[in-house]
Design a protein around this motif. Structure first.
Motif, PDB file in Angstrom:
ATOM      1  N   GLU A   3     -21.323 -20.816  22.174  1.00 21.60           N
ATOM      2  CA  GLU A   3     -20.363 -19.731  22.070  1.00 21.60           C
ATOM      3  C   GLU A   3     -20.776 -18.766  20.967  1.00 21.60           C
ATOM      4  O   GLU A   3     -21.326 -19.180  19.945  1.00 21.60           O
ATOM      5  CB  GLU A   3     -18.971 -20.285  21.748  1.00 21.60           C
ATOM      6  CG  GLU A   3     -18.343 -21.060  22.900  1.00 21.60           C
ATOM      7  CD  GLU A   3     -17.897 -20.162  24.018  1.00 21.60           C
ATOM      8  OE1 GLU A   3     -17.706 -18.954  23.778  1.00 21.60           O
ATOM      9  OE2 GLU A   3     -17.750 -20.653  25.141  1.00 21.60           O
ATOM     10  N   PRO A   4     -20.547 -17.459  21.162  1.00 21.99           N
ATOM     11  CA  PRO A   4     -20.842 -16.504  20.090  1.00 21.99           C
ATOM     12  C   PRO A   4     -20.058 -16.852  18.831  1.00 21.99           C
ATOM     13  O   PRO A   4     -18.910 -17.291  18.902  1.00 21.99           O
ATOM     14  CB  PRO A   4     -20.385 -15.165  20.685  1.00 21.99           C
ATOM     15  CG  PRO A   4     -20.327 -15.373  22.157  1.00 21.99           C
ATOM     16  CD  PRO A   4     -19.983 -16.811  22.362  1.00 21.99           C
ATOM     17  N   SER A   5     -20.680 -16.679  17.678  1.00 20.92           N
ATOM     18  CA  SER A   5     -20.002 -16.987  16.419  1.00 20.92           C
ATOM     19  C   SER A   5     -19.011 -15.884  16.081  1.00 20.92           C
ATOM     20  O   SER A   5     -19.049 -14.790  16.637  1.00 20.92           O
ATOM     21  CB  SER A   5     -21.035 -17.124  15.298  1.00 20.92           C
ATOM     22  OG  SER A   5     -21.768 -15.920  15.160  1.00 20.92           O
ATOM     23  N   ALA A   6     -18.105 -16.192  15.150  1.00 23.06           N
ATOM     24  CA  ALA A   6     -17.127 -15.207  14.699  1.00 23.06           C
ATOM     25  C   ALA A   6     -17.821 -14.217  13.776  1.00 23.06           C
ATOM     26  O   ALA A   6     -18.293 -14.587  12.701  1.00 23.06           O
ATOM     27  CB  ALA A   6     -15.981 -15.887  13.985  1.00 23.06           C
ATOM     28  N   ASP A  30     -10.281 -14.610  15.357  1.00 22.31           N
ATOM     29  CA  ASP A  30     -11.728 -14.401  15.398  1.00 22.31           C
ATOM     30  C   ASP A  30     -12.084 -13.224  16.300  1.00 22.31           C
ATOM     31  O   ASP A  30     -11.506 -13.065  17.385  1.00 22.31           O
ATOM     32  CB  ASP A  30     -12.447 -15.638  15.954  1.00 22.31           C
ATOM     33  CG  ASP A  30     -12.406 -16.822  15.003  1.00 22.31           C
ATOM     34  OD1 ASP A  30     -11.958 -16.649  13.850  1.00 22.31           O
ATOM     35  OD2 ASP A  30     -12.828 -17.913  15.415  1.00 22.31           O
ATOM     36  N   ARG A  32     -15.455 -12.357  18.092  1.00 21.01           N
ATOM     37  CA  ARG A  32     -16.773 -12.940  18.330  1.00 21.01           C
ATOM     38  C   ARG A  32     -17.740 -11.865  18.804  1.00 21.01           C
ATOM     39  O   ARG A  32     -17.418 -11.040  19.653  1.00 21.01           O
ATOM     40  CB  ARG A  32     -16.675 -14.065  19.360  1.00 21.01           C
ATOM     41  CG  ARG A  32     -15.814 -15.227  18.862  1.00 21.01           C
ATOM     42  CD  ARG A  32     -15.957 -16.430  19.759  1.00 21.01           C
ATOM     43  NE  ARG A  32     -15.382 -16.199  21.081  1.00 21.01           N
ATOM     44  CZ  ARG A  32     -15.674 -16.945  22.140  1.00 21.01           C
ATOM     45  NH1 ARG A  32     -16.542 -17.924  22.049  1.00 21.01           N
ATOM     46  NH2 ARG A  32     -15.095 -16.692  23.309  1.00 21.01           N
ATOM     47  N   GLU A  33     -18.926 -11.920  18.281  1.00 18.05           N
ATOM     48  CA  GLU A  33     -19.920 -10.876  18.555  1.00 18.05           C
ATOM     49  C   GLU A  33     -20.285 -10.851  20.042  1.00 18.05           C
ATOM     50  O   GLU A  33     -20.451 -11.880  20.686  1.00 18.05           O
ATOM     51  CB  GLU A  33     -21.175 -11.116  17.722  1.00 18.05           C
ATOM     52  CG  GLU A  33     -22.157  -9.966  17.768  1.00 18.05           C
ATOM     53  CD  GLU A  33     -23.163  -9.997  16.644  1.00 18.05           C
ATOM     54  OE1 GLU A  33     -23.737  -8.929  16.338  1.00 18.05           O
ATOM     55  OE2 GLU A  33     -23.386 -11.078  16.065  1.00 18.05           O
ATOM     56  N   ARG A  35     -18.486  -9.814  22.579  1.00 17.02           N
ATOM     57  CA  ARG A  35     -17.397 -10.006  23.533  1.00 17.02           C
ATOM     58  C   ARG A  35     -16.480  -8.789  23.548  1.00 17.02           C
ATOM     59  O   ARG A  35     -16.287  -8.132  22.528  1.00 17.02           O
ATOM     60  CB  ARG A  35     -16.578 -11.246  23.180  1.00 17.02           C
ATOM     61  CG  ARG A  35     -17.385 -12.510  23.015  1.00 17.02           C
ATOM     62  CD  ARG A  35     -17.983 -12.962  24.329  1.00 17.02           C
ATOM     63  NE  ARG A  35     -17.005 -13.662  25.140  1.00 17.02           N
ATOM     64  CZ  ARG A  35     -17.213 -13.999  26.431  1.00 17.02           C
ATOM     65  NH1 ARG A  35     -18.335 -13.667  27.021  1.00 17.02           N
ATOM     66  NH2 ARG A  35     -16.279 -14.651  27.101  1.00 17.02           N
ATOM     67  N   THR A 195     -19.517  -4.615  19.554  1.00 16.47           N
ATOM     68  CA  THR A 195     -18.400  -5.460  19.989  1.00 16.47           C
ATOM     69  C   THR A 195     -17.138  -4.605  19.972  1.00 16.47           C
ATOM     70  O   THR A 195     -16.861  -3.925  18.982  1.00 16.47           O
ATOM     71  CB  THR A 195     -18.244  -6.663  19.044  1.00 16.47           C
ATOM     72  OG1 THR A 195     -19.433  -7.456  19.106  1.00 16.47           O
ATOM     73  CG2 THR A 195     -17.043  -7.501  19.414  1.00 16.47           C
TER      74      THR A 195
END
Length: 290
Positions: A3-6, A30, A32-33, A35, A195
């Motif tokens: 999953e993309p990190s915050a 969060d 997330r990058e 998204r 994002t």
């Protein structure tokens, strides 16, 4: 696939306006990058406050704001770093535009960063092109249409080259063509690595556009994949929202045996037409739309 990190996060955040009760309390949130995130909720639940906390316009009374895991400091250096990472565009462009011409307004942020003139010009040209308003560069801002003013306000944020762009009701007040053009612009920004977080009351737009949806309710914020989160009637009721028509259409298709339980339903009219023409056809998964 992980999953993309915050990229940007609030942890245990609380905020109250002077002499008022907490608007937000104990909030974890969060961004997330990579998204597309839709933020939804009834008026008064703290959407605007949340967006201003994320962009540094407000400082949490409790908790912290982090960028890539590092706590934001609210001195000049810390806020400059935050504002080159996160930019907020408010709902009414007239609250954001103040310079005499479009190009002057878009150049304001980069100039405040102390960038060289050549870099400022390059950023302004890039932002105007991204928002499809290059011909308006020398146009006085008071002569712009509402849609043009919206695009100019967004261009001013884009010129800062943020990694996260937060938009408060960006399609409000636009006609259908203006909405489609703006969504196409946002798709272009996402393709270039930005994002995008969009606050909206339009559940149909959120279902169609977003990878993730965050419902802000009196019981807290609930974030998850747009398709499943926007099908939660309990959360939608708490958030003062109705069921998206795409979710209702999927329920009808399943009731008539035209859609398997595990197959995502349509998010827009084109996908619904595809189901009608070929029921076995499934729409593309989140994040892989053209």
């Amino acid at each position: 696939m992980s999953e993309p990190s915050a990229l940007v996060a609030l942890r245990g955040a609380a905020y109250a306006y002077e002499d008022g009760p907490d608007v937000l309390s104990g909030l974890d949130f969060d961004v997330r990058e990579g998204r597309a995130l839709a933020l939804l909720g009834r008026n008064g639940t703290g959407k605007t406050t949340l967006m201003r906390l994320l962009s540094g316009g407000l400082r949490p009374r409790e908790g912290r704001l982090t960028v890539e895991g590092t706590a934001v400091t609210y001195d000049r250096k810390g806020l400059t770093r935050l504002r080159t990472t996160v930019q907020l565009v408010v709902q009414d462009p007239d609250d954001q535009l103040f310079a005499a011409s479009v190009a002057q307004d878009v150049s304001f942020g980069p100039l405040n960063l102390g960038l060289a003139d050549g870099e400022v010009r390059a950023r302004v040209e890039e932002a105007l092109a991204a928002l499809d308003i290059t011909p308006l560069a020398d146009r006085p801002t008071h002569l712009l249409s509402y849609g043009q003013r919206k695009r100019t306000a967004i261009a001013g944020a884009v010129a800062m080259r943020p990694r996260v762009l937060i938009l408060d009701e960006p399609t409000a007040g636009l006609d259908p063509d203006g909405q489609e053009r703006l969504l196409a612009t946002l798709d272009g920004l996402r393709a270039s690595g930005t994002t995008v977080v969009m606050a909206t009351h339009d559940v149909d737009l959120a279902l169609r556009w977003a990878d993730e949806a965050a419902l802000l309710t009196p019981s807290g914020v609930h974030t998850g994949p747009a398709r499943t989160t926007l099908a939660r009637t309990d959360l939608l009721h708490q958030a003062g929202l109705r069921l998206p028509w795409g979710v209702a259409a999927a329920q009808l298709l399943r009731a008539h045996g035209l859609l398997d339980e595990g197959t995502p339903g349509p998010r827009d009219a084109a996908e619904l037409a595809a189901f009608a023409a070929a029921p076995a056809l499934t729409p593309p998964p989140d994040g892989q739309r053209g």
